[in-house]
Design a protein around this motif. Structure first.
Motif, PDB file in Angstrom:
ATOM      1  N   HIS A 176      31.326  50.907  37.492  1.00  0.00           N
ATOM      2  CA  HIS A 176      32.026  50.137  36.641  1.00  0.00           C
ATOM      3  C   HIS A 176      32.543  48.881  37.430  1.00  0.00           C
ATOM      4  O   HIS A 176      32.723  47.699  36.806  1.00  0.00           O
ATOM      5  N   ARG A 177      32.685  48.838  38.944  1.00  0.00           N
ATOM      6  CA  ARG A 177      33.022  47.820  39.723  1.00  0.00           C
ATOM      7  C   ARG A 177      31.919  46.707  39.682  1.00  0.00           C
ATOM      8  O   ARG A 177      32.313  45.630  39.534  1.00  0.00           O
ATOM      9  N   HIS A 203      32.018  45.055  36.218  1.00  0.00           N
ATOM     10  CA  HIS A 203      33.143  44.036  36.263  1.00  0.00           C
ATOM     11  C   HIS A 203      33.142  42.849  37.201  1.00  0.00           C
ATOM     12  O   HIS A 203      33.193  41.501  36.666  1.00  0.00           O
ATOM     13  N   ARG A 204      32.418  43.006  38.232  1.00  0.00           N
ATOM     14  CA  ARG A 204      31.995  42.108  39.132  1.00  0.00           C
ATOM     15  C   ARG A 204      31.029  40.834  38.402  1.00  0.00           C
ATOM     16  O   ARG A 204      30.988  39.648  38.483  1.00  0.00           O
TER      17      ARG A 204
END
Length: 85
Positions: free
Chosen positions: A62-63, A66-67
């Motif tokens: 998920h990170r 998002h990045r």
């Protein structure tokens, strides 16, 4: 350019996925918080299948997304992610 198109472009570039689906689900949420006063493009469902996620935890995946989406994230009210290898 529509947010969905920008999302698609950034995710393609970041992950070279074998499966990528970006679905604008905003119409189903008309009248909900985060939608009022906007022109839509607030709720998205994204499915990605990419080798880049191998060995990564769900939170790490998920990170990564998002990045990759960067400055688009604050413009999105809801983002459902289905991420796998």
């Amino acid at each position: 350019m529509k947010i969905a198109d920008q999302m698609r472009d950034r995710l393609e570039e970041a992950f070279a996925p074998r499966v990528l689906e970006v679905v604008d689900d905003s119409a189903r949420h008309a009248g909900h918080a985060g939608v009022e006063g906007t022109s839509g493009e607030t709720h998205f469902n994204v499915k990605i299948r990419a080798e880049a996620f191998a060995g990564q935890s769900r939170v790490a995946r998920h990170r990564m997304v998002h990045r990759a989406l960067g400055d688009l994230v604050p413009r999105i009210h809801a983002l459902a992610l289905d991420l796998d290898v």
